[in-house]
Write a protein that holds these residues in place. Structure first.
Motif, mmCIF file in Angstrom:
data_model
loop_
_atom_site.group_PDB
_atom_site.id
_atom_site.type_symbol
_atom_site.label_atom_id
_atom_site.label_comp_id
_atom_site.label_asym_id
_atom_site.label_seq_id
_atom_site.Cartn_x
_atom_site.Cartn_y
_atom_site.Cartn_z
ATOM 1 N N ARG A 61 0.836 -1.209 0.000
ATOM 2 C CA ARG A 61 0.000 0.000 0.000
ATOM 3 C C ARG A 61 0.868 1.254 0.000
ATOM 4 O O ARG A 61 2.038 1.206 0.361
ATOM 5 N N CYS A 67 -4.830 3.326 9.537
ATOM 6 C CA CYS A 67 -5.233 1.964 9.922
ATOM 7 C C CYS A 67 -5.994 1.990 11.238
ATOM 8 O O CYS A 67 -5.774 2.863 12.082
ATOM 9 N N LYS A 89 -5.841 -3.162 10.740
ATOM 10 C CA LYS A 89 -6.647 -3.239 9.526
ATOM 11 C C LYS A 89 -6.557 -1.900 8.807
ATOM 12 O O LYS A 89 -6.939 -0.873 9.367
ATOM 13 N N PRO A 90 -6.070 -1.896 7.564
ATOM 14 C CA PRO A 90 -6.031 -0.645 6.798
ATOM 15 C C PRO A 90 -7.437 -0.142 6.529
ATOM 16 O O PRO A 90 -8.354 -0.928 6.303
ATOM 17 N N ASP A 91 -7.593 1.188 6.601
ATOM 18 C CA ASP A 91 -8.870 1.782 6.217
ATOM 19 C C ASP A 91 -9.057 1.612 4.728
ATOM 20 O O ASP A 91 -8.130 1.818 3.946
ATOM 21 N N VAL A 92 -10.217 1.215 4.345
ATOM 22 C CA VAL A 92 -10.521 1.094 2.929
ATOM 23 C C VAL A 92 -11.463 2.231 2.576
ATOM 24 O O VAL A 92 -12.579 2.301 3.095
ATOM 25 N N VAL A 94 -14.118 4.273 0.788
ATOM 26 C CA VAL A 94 -15.295 3.923 -0.014
ATOM 27 C C VAL A 94 -15.401 4.946 -1.132
ATOM 28 O O VAL A 94 -15.409 6.153 -0.885
#
Length: 100
Positions: A61, A67, A89-92, A94
């Motif tokens: 990334r 994260c 957990k990486p932010d995804v 939207v």
């Protein structure tokens, strides 16, 4: 879970002097302690993760990366303790729909 800015990662998986090693480190941006008026800004603090695989998974990334992180404390039983990352957990992002 807490949101943090991850600035980089490093890892090692291999054998040194007959000992198998599997480790990873995540670097998190943190505010410097400015309470005494002798520091200002941010620095990166290294936190251990469970394995090289955790760091490798983040390495594809672009950094910096936001994260969600769960921190934990561990001790060696001799009075020395440290904070580690138990889950990350990486932010995804939207995608925002374009107006028609």
């Amino acid at each position: 879970m807490e949101k943090v800015k991850v600035t980089g990662v490093k890892w090692f998986k291999g054998n040194i002097d007959g000992k198998d090693l599997d480790s990873g480190t995540v670097f998190v941006e943190e505010r410097l302690d400015d309470r005494r008026g002798t520091a200002k800004g941010y620095a990166c603090t290294p936190y251990k993760v469970s394995s090289a695989a955790v760091a490798i998974a983040l390495s594809g990334r672009a950094f910096p990366l936001v994260c969600a992180v769960e921190f934990g404390r561990v001790t060696n039983g001799k009075g020395e303790s440290e904070s580690i990352i138990e889950d990350i957990k990486p932010d995804v992002a939207v995608p925002v729909a374009k107006a028609a």
